[in-house]
Scaffold this motif. Structure first.
Motif, PDB file in Angstrom:
ATOM      1  N   GLN A  67      -6.964   7.535  31.753  1.00 19.47           N
ATOM      2  CA  GLN A  67      -8.055   7.783  30.814  1.00 19.47           C
ATOM      3  C   GLN A  67      -8.784   6.515  30.412  1.00 19.47           C
ATOM      4  OE1 GLN A  67      -6.693  10.130  27.528  1.00 19.47           O
ATOM      5  NE2 GLN A  67      -6.055  11.818  28.838  1.00 19.47           N
TER       6      GLN A  67
ATOM      7  N   HIS B   4     -20.936  -5.503  37.468  1.00 16.88           N
ATOM      8  CA  HIS B   4     -20.626  -6.595  36.548  1.00 16.88           C
ATOM      9  C   HIS B   4     -21.093  -7.925  37.109  1.00 16.88           C
ATOM     10  CE1 HIS B   4     -18.482  -4.229  33.623  1.00 16.88           C
ATOM     11  NE2 HIS B   4     -17.777  -3.657  34.583  1.00 16.88           N
TER      12      HIS B   4
ATOM     13  N   GLY C  76     -12.351  -0.934  34.532  1.00 12.54           N
ATOM     14  CA  GLY C  76     -12.030  -2.325  34.262  1.00 12.54           C
ATOM     15  C   GLY C  76     -10.769  -2.458  33.420  1.00 12.54           C
TER      16      GLY C  76
ATOM     17  N   TYR D 134     -18.056  15.621  33.707  1.00 12.42           N
ATOM     18  CA  TYR D 134     -17.701  15.972  32.332  1.00 12.42           C
ATOM     19  C   TYR D 134     -18.830  16.809  31.738  1.00 12.42           C
ATOM     20  CZ  TYR D 134     -14.563  11.889  32.597  1.00 12.42           C
ATOM     21  OH  TYR D 134     -13.611  10.977  32.951  1.00 12.42           O
TER      22      TYR D 134
ATOM     23  N   SER E  18     -11.197   3.160  31.169  1.00  8.21           N
ATOM     24  CA  SER E  18     -12.309   2.838  32.063  1.00  8.21           C
ATOM     25  C   SER E  18     -11.754   1.977  33.196  1.00  8.21           C
ATOM     26  CB  SER E  18     -13.379   2.077  31.305  1.00  8.21           C
ATOM     27  OG  SER E  18     -12.994   0.738  31.131  1.00  8.21           O
TER      28      SER E  18
ATOM     29  N   GLN F  65     -17.175   5.172  40.785  1.00  3.75           N
ATOM     30  CA  GLN F  65     -16.510   3.873  40.706  1.00  3.75           C
ATOM     31  C   GLN F  65     -15.225   3.861  41.533  1.00  3.75           C
ATOM     32  OE1 GLN F  65     -15.780   2.726  36.679  1.00  3.75           O
ATOM     33  NE2 GLN F  65     -15.205   0.655  37.226  1.00  3.75           N
TER      34      GLN F  65
ATOM     35  N   PHE G  93     -14.111  12.030  23.880  1.00  9.65           N
ATOM     36  CA  PHE G  93     -12.785  12.357  24.402  1.00  9.65           C
ATOM     37  C   PHE G  93     -11.859  12.401  23.199  1.00  9.65           C
ATOM     38  CE2 PHE G  93     -14.632  10.092  28.110  1.00  9.65           C
ATOM     39  CZ  PHE G  93     -14.533  11.130  29.015  1.00  9.65           C
TER      40      PHE G  93
ATOM     41  N   ASN H 190     -16.448  -3.517  29.834  1.00 12.94           N
ATOM     42  CA  ASN H 190     -15.490  -2.472  30.229  1.00 12.94           C
ATOM     43  C   ASN H 190     -15.309  -1.497  29.074  1.00 12.94           C
ATOM     44  OD1 ASN H 190     -13.630  -5.017  31.861  1.00 12.94           O
ATOM     45  ND2 ASN H 190     -14.896  -3.468  32.831  1.00 12.94           N
ATOM     46  N   GLY H 191     -15.467  -0.231  29.400  1.00 14.05           N
ATOM     47  CA  GLY H 191     -15.274   0.790  28.368  1.00 14.05           C
ATOM     48  C   GLY H 191     -16.508   1.036  27.531  1.00 14.05           C
ATOM     49  N   ALA H 192     -17.665   0.487  27.950  1.00 16.23           N
ATOM     50  CA  ALA H 192     -18.887   0.672  27.174  1.00 16.23           C
ATOM     51  C   ALA H 192     -19.411   2.091  27.306  1.00 16.23           C
ATOM     52  CB  ALA H 192     -19.948  -0.321  27.629  1.00 16.23           C
ATOM     53  N   GLY H 193     -19.047   2.768  28.392  1.00 14.39           N
ATOM     54  CA  GLY H 193     -19.479   4.150  28.555  1.00 14.39           C
ATOM     55  C   GLY H 193     -20.374   4.388  29.761  1.00 14.39           C
ATOM     56  N   LYS H 194     -20.470   3.397  30.636  1.00 12.18           N
ATOM     57  CA  LYS H 194     -21.361   3.516  31.797  1.00 12.18           C
ATOM     58  C   LYS H 194     -20.935   4.660  32.714  1.00 12.18           C
ATOM     59  CE  LYS H 194     -20.301  -0.647  33.082  1.00 12.18           C
ATOM     60  NZ  LYS H 194     -19.327  -1.040  32.049  1.00 12.18           N
ATOM     61  N   SER H 195     -19.676   4.620  33.118  1.00  8.42           N
ATOM     62  CA  SER H 195     -19.206   5.665  34.030  1.00  8.42           C
ATOM     63  C   SER H 195     -19.261   7.029  33.368  1.00  8.42           C
ATOM     64  CB  SER H 195     -17.764   5.370  34.471  1.00  8.42           C
ATOM     65  OG  SER H 195     -17.708   4.165  35.174  1.00  8.42           O
ATOM     66  N   THR H 196     -18.977   7.059  32.087  1.00  6.29           N
ATOM     67  CA  THR H 196     -19.007   8.337  31.386  1.00  6.29           C
ATOM     68  C   THR H 196     -20.418   8.913  31.389  1.00  6.29           C
ATOM     69  OG1 THR H 196     -17.224   7.536  29.990  1.00  6.29           O
ATOM     70  CG2 THR H 196     -18.387   9.498  29.242  1.00  6.29           C
TER      71      THR H 196
HETATM   72  N1  LIG Z   1     -10.887  11.052  31.028  1.00  5.77           N
HETATM   73  C1  LIG Z   1     -10.903  10.343  29.885  1.00  5.77           C
HETATM   74  N2  LIG Z   1     -10.134  10.709  28.848  1.00  5.77           N
HETATM   75  C2  LIG Z   1     -10.160  10.011  27.692  1.00  5.77           C
HETATM   76  N3  LIG Z   1     -10.902   8.926  27.481  1.00  5.77           N
HETATM   77  C3  LIG Z   1     -11.695   8.499  28.474  1.00  5.77           C
HETATM   78  C4  LIG Z   1     -11.735   9.184  29.724  1.00  5.77           C
HETATM   79  N4  LIG Z   1     -12.607   8.550  30.539  1.00  5.77           N
HETATM   80  C5  LIG Z   1     -13.087   7.503  29.821  1.00  5.77           C
HETATM   81  N5  LIG Z   1     -12.549   7.469  28.580  1.00  5.77           N
HETATM   82  C6  LIG Z   1     -12.868   6.484  27.528  1.00  5.77           C
HETATM   83  O1  LIG Z   1     -14.256   6.421  27.358  1.00  5.77           O
HETATM   84  C7  LIG Z   1     -14.696   5.076  27.166  1.00  5.77           C
HETATM   85  C8  LIG Z   1     -15.801   4.745  28.144  1.00  5.77           C
HETATM   86  O2  LIG Z   1     -15.263   4.693  29.452  1.00  5.77           O
HETATM   87  P1  LIG Z   1     -16.142   4.453  30.755  1.00  5.77           P
HETATM   88  O3  LIG Z   1     -15.271   4.753  31.908  1.00  5.77           O
HETATM   89  O4  LIG Z   1     -17.414   5.179  30.640  1.00  5.77           O
HETATM   90  O5  LIG Z   1     -16.404   2.883  30.668  1.00  5.77           O
HETATM   91  P2  LIG Z   1     -17.260   1.967  31.653  1.00  5.77           P
HETATM   92  O6  LIG Z   1     -18.431   1.487  30.887  1.00  5.77           O
HETATM   93  O7  LIG Z   1     -17.519   2.668  32.929  1.00  5.77           O
HETATM   94  O8  LIG Z   1     -16.262   0.747  31.854  1.00  5.77           O
HETATM   95  P3  LIG Z   1     -15.871  -0.085  33.197  1.00  5.77           P
HETATM   96  O9  LIG Z   1     -16.826  -1.195  33.305  1.00  5.77           O
HETATM   97  O10 LIG Z   1     -14.502  -0.617  32.875  1.00  5.77           O
HETATM   98  O11 LIG Z   1     -15.876   0.847  34.330  1.00  5.77           O
HETATM   99  C9  LIG Z   1     -13.456   4.214  27.311  1.00  5.77           C
HETATM  100  O12 LIG Z   1     -13.038   3.832  26.017  1.00  5.77           O
HETATM  101  C10 LIG Z   1     -12.425   5.100  27.933  1.00  5.77           C
HETATM  102  O13 LIG Z   1     -11.161   4.807  27.430  1.00  5.77           O
END
Ligand SMILES: Nc1ncnc2c1ncn2[C@@H]1O[C@H](COP(=O)(O)OP(=O)(O)OP(=O)(O)O)[C@@H](O)[C@H]1O
Ligand SMILES: [Mg+2]
Lengths: 504, 363
Positions: free
Chosen positions: A402, A202, A406, A56, A404, A90, A16, A41-47
């Motif tokens: 933008q 979690h 959490g 995406y 995550s 999520q 991103f 949180n923010g590790a990238g799981k949802s991404t």
């Molecule tokens: N639409 C977006 N635009 C910019 N950055 C993003 C976007 N979506 C996620 N990110 C960034 O990508 C990184 C990974 O986010 P992600 O949502 O995959 O985390 P996660 O592992 O699912 O965390 P959580 O446990 O909090 O859900 C984070 O640093 C987040 O800020």
């Protein structure tokens, strides 16, 4: 492709603007396995999930699915679905203003003569809901149900679609043990049918209860993939956080109570029609009260009636000994209250505004429209709370949407801390928050109490409440049925919830 | 991430800014004009006042700019357009003129009250209309389009009633000042007054939005009404206020338009202005779905539309056909704003960054 593998992802990279969300991540899902995807949180799981399901696109890497020879790229969630991947995201992304049945069948409605066959649809929908033992009316619009029930509907929808891969991104974040049990039953059934399930959560107990394998991510990088038996809990935590951490360490000393005699809240016969029956509640300064009960028992509703989120229709409320009238949340805030709602998406985040604005908004509202907080002050506050609750972000000007899931939750908690309330209501504050920060938040609650502030703490995780609360209020069917102030243990609470007559 | 060089970041800041695209649009329209007729940029002094295409655009665009202020706010706060502003302008003009010369008078060269009373009545009527719209939308939760449809149809007719179906000419020299040029004794201000009015309105609005938390509240309510309520904002009141401001703007625009022709021509004042105002907001890069907004963008949008209208007329496009060209512009804007197109552009950007800044990230 290897035998027994339904899905492989190799070297997935996703950036991103300003953030490298995934850097060359590998992931393998086998037939009939439940595979936990873990990380802070923010590790990238949802991404990773969104890249897989076409929400995406990604820059590098390959995705293979069983039965298709060439690498696939999904361009939309619909396309992913057609390839046998169904997902519960999520953030519940159903349509709140459609009925439950419509939500279950949207995009695949049963047809008769080219028109939607409502009768069949409603009947089938009720069938699905009954199978899951959820007990809601499918012809009612979805927004009438709590987040937890909405989450169940989202799960029901995903499960009902014939698929090879089922993805569940924190599906249990607002569910109670009962619902979690139902979900696990369902997952195990699907597993036997050979469906591969990706499970993000979690809650470590849940991982060890149903999963076969764990993949750990940290900061967008793959840490490793492990069979469940080879990765004990402590090691899993260490792998996720990159350091050793004891999330079960006690945070409160037994003799360490600081409850004062003065009452901060004295509610008498407050109620809201159809949601919570008249209840009395006294809260002392420096006390942490836990509200517990089954889903829909009225624990959120009780808190909402005090705060004025749903205006109390009967009864009187005394704050600091003075009788007050609360017509809207702002009245409650002026009296020193704060309220973190459980539905983050609907009532928490202001999506397009920056983290800074999201943090200072409540404080601004409290001060009034004509007393704009100077920009410098705004930045100071934002910085303070970003640091204090460890929000992972590149800048305070990033739109909160933008972050995550959490991290969004952390920002909303920061918003209420910034108003410096004397009485804070936290409805599922640790929803979607990783174990490291969860402990931080529990400590924070205890710290607030030490400073003489009072907290209502609502959580579907009983364990968490036992760790923080001085007294528990038990609710059943929209009614306060008892209190437990001594000997707060899992057993006593469960008994009270289930309706042991000792607490009536 | 590595920090980019200073010059680079300036360009980034400029192109990343919300008003960049609107400015480009305005620039393009002017550029086309300059190529077509080099005299476009000329400004001359005739009879002691400024003349020229640019002055004309700035002058004629005033009403749209003023309306665009209110429209920006209603769109931001409720994702809804106030389609009544054009009709309300006509009503305000009628009320202003009728107050000044009396009911049923077709033409007068004597005033019943000082001019400022008439102007205040006009603006006040605008505010009342705004209250009505605001009450319908904020309190009764009627769809904005439907709620404002009431006054869209009724206000102009009420205007005709107020002025007894006449044009009500106010043939007093001073009444023309607001819509034309101010004269003090022998001295005549060379700049048309509506330009000043627009500047004052925009300045007031900007000041109000920047110096109070109102701007933030409006965005917050526009993005998530429920969450705003929970965190202590009175969502209903904020929506109401936005519609009142919109009505006020229509009142001001109405009196200016009336002063231009020193009459209350209810059939023509403000005709189709609501469309121009909405278009101005869209052209300004504001999403019609509400939420975040840029007032500056809307104002630039307003003058772009006026420039476009003036251009079309100058190119000999007939007045009746001008809307066709405007429609094409609308389509273009909507397409550029469409999420699909925006995503495409964003993704290309992201890809460029990951390709170009590869080493920096990999580290
Ligand atoms: N639409 C977006 N635009 C910019 N950055 C993003 C976007 N979506 C996620 N990110 C960034 O990508 C990184 C990974 O986010 P992600 O949502 O995959 O985390 P996660 O592992 O699912 O965390 P959580 O446990 O909090 O859900 C984070 O640093 C987040 O800020
Ligand atoms: Mg996530």
């Amino acid at each position: 492709m290897e035998n027994g593998v339904v899905l492989t992802m190799r070297g997935i990279t996703k950036t991103f603007p300003g953030v490298k969300a995934l850097g060359g991540v590998d992931f393998t899902l086998r037939k009939g396995e439940i595979h936990a995807l873990m990380g802070e949180n923010g590790a990238g799981k949802s991404t990773l999930i969104k890249v897989l399901t076409g929400v995406y696109d990604f820059e590098n890497g390959e995705i293979h699915v069983e039965g298709i020879d060439s690498p696939i790229i999904n361009h939309s969630t619909q396309e992913a679905q057609n390839r046998g991947i169904s997902t519960v995201y999520q953030e519940v992304n159903l349509c709140p203003n459609l009925t439950v049945a419509e939500n279950l069948f949207i995009g695949r409605e049963p047809k008769k003569f080219g028109l939607i066959d409502w009768k069949t649809m409603n009947k089938k929908a009720q069938q699905i809901i009954d199978d899951l033992d959820i007990g809601i009316d499918v012809t009612v619009t979805l927004e009438n149900y709590s987040v937890a029930l909405q989450q169940m509907v989202a799960i029901a929808r995903a499960v009902d679609m014939e698929s090879k891969v089922l993805i569940l991104d924190e599906p249990t974040s607002s569910l109670d043990d009962n619902e979690v049990e139902k979900l696990f039953g369902m997952m195990n059934r699907l597993k036997e049918q050979g469906v591969g399930i990706i499970f993000v959560t979690h809650f470590l107990e849940q991982v060890y209860a149903v999963c076969d394998r764990i993949t750990v991510l940290r900061n967008g990088e793959l840490v490793g993939e492990y069979p469940i038996a080879e990765l004990p809990r402590v090691e899993l935590v260490a792998k996720m956080m990159g350091k050793n951490f004891d999330d079960l360490a006690s945070i409160k000393d037994a003799d360490d109570t600081c409850i004062k005699d003065e009452l901060i809240i004295d509610a008498n016969g407050l109620s809201h029609k159809g949601k919570i029956k008249p209840f009395d509640l006294e809260i002392h300064k420096g006390e942490v009260i836990g509200l517990t009960g089954l889903l829909g028992s009225g624990r959120s509703e009780l808190a909402r009636a005090i705060y004025g989120a749903d205006k109390a229709q009967t009864g009187t409320l005394k704050v600091n000994g003075k009788e007050v009238k609360i017509n809207a949340p702002i009245d409650a805030m002026k009296l020193g209250m704060g309220f973190l709602p459980d539905d983050r998406k609907a009532e928490g985040v202001i999506a397009d505004l920056s983290i800074r604005e999201n943090i200072i908004l409540a404080l601004q509202a409290k001060r009034g429209v004509f007393k704009l907080i100077p920009r410098k002050e705004q930045e100071r506050l934002a910085e303070k709370y970003i640091k204090e609750i460890q929000v992972k972000t590149a800048s305070m000007e990033t739109p909160i949407s933008q972050l995550s899931g959490g991290n969004q939750q952390k920002v909303i908690i920061g918003r209420w801390l910034a108003t410096n309330p004397d009485f804070l209501i936290l409805d599922e504050p640790t929803r979607g928050i990783d174990i490291g920060t969860k402990t931080e938040i529990q400590k924070l609650v205890v710290k607030l109490a030490k400073e003489g502030k009072s907290v209502i703490f609502i959580s579907s995780e009983i364990e968490e409440m036992i760790r923080t609360c001085d007294r528990m209020v038990v609710l059943r069917d929209g009614m306060k049925v008892g209190e437990i102030s001594e000997d707060i243990t899992q057993a006593t609470i469960m008994k009270a919830i289930a309706g042991g007559d000792s607490n009536e | 991430m590595s920090k980019s060089a200073n010059g680079d970041s300036f360009i980034k800041k400029l192109t990343g800014s919300k008003v960049f695209l609107p400015l480009v649009c305005l620039f393009l329209v002017i550029l086309i004009n300059v190529i077509k007729s080099p005299s476009f940029l000329q400004i001359s002094i005739n009879n002691g006042v400024l003349y020229g295409r640019l002055i004309d655009i700035a002058n004629r665009g005033s009403e749209i700019a003023i309306l665009a202020i209110g429209m920006t706010l209603t769109i931001a706060v409720s994702a809804g357009t106030d389609i009544s502003v054009g009709s309300v302008m006509a009503l305000c003009a009628s009320c202003c003129c009728t107050t000044l010369v009396g009911y049923g008078v077709a033409s007068a060269n004597k005033l019943n009250y000082p001019i400022f009373i008439g102007v205040i009545v006009g603006i006040f009527v605008g505010a009342v209309c705004g209250c009505f719209n605001g009450f319908m939308v904020a309190r009764l939760k009627v769809q904005p389009m439907v709620a404002t449809l009431v006054l869209y149809t009724a206000a102009r007719a009420i205007g005709l009633l107020v002025s007894n179906n006449q044009n009500t000419y106010v043939r007093v020299e001073e009444y023309k000042y607001l819509g034309n040029f101010i004269k003090i004794g022998k001295w005549e201000c060379p700049i048309p007054t509506p330009i000043f009015v627009a500047i004052i309105c925009v300045a007031l609005a900007t000041l109000f939005l920047k110096k109070t938390a109102l701007g933030m509240y409006i965005q917050s309510v526009g993005i998530n009404k429920n969450a705003s309520r929970i965190l202590g904002i009175n969502s209903v009141l904020i929506i109401f206020v936005c519609y009142v401001i919109c009505g006020l703007c229509a009142g001001v625009a109405g009196t200016v338009a009336s002063s231009r022709i020193y009459s209350a021509d209810s059939n023509n004042i403000g005709l189709n202005f609501e469309m121009d105002a909405i278009l101005a907001v869209a052209l300004g890069g504001n999403s019609l779905a509400g939420g975040k907004f840029s007032l500056a963008g809307s104002i630039i949008g307003a003058y772009t539309i006026q420039a476009l209208t003036t251009t079309l007329l100058a190119f000999g496009v007939k007045t009746e056909q001008a809307p066709v060209v405007k429609a094409i512009v609308i389509v273009l804007i909507v397409v550029i704003q469409a999420p699909a197109v925006q995503n495409y552009i964003k993704n290309r950007k992201a890809r460029k960054i990951s390709a170009g800044g590869g080493e920096a990230v990999a580290k």
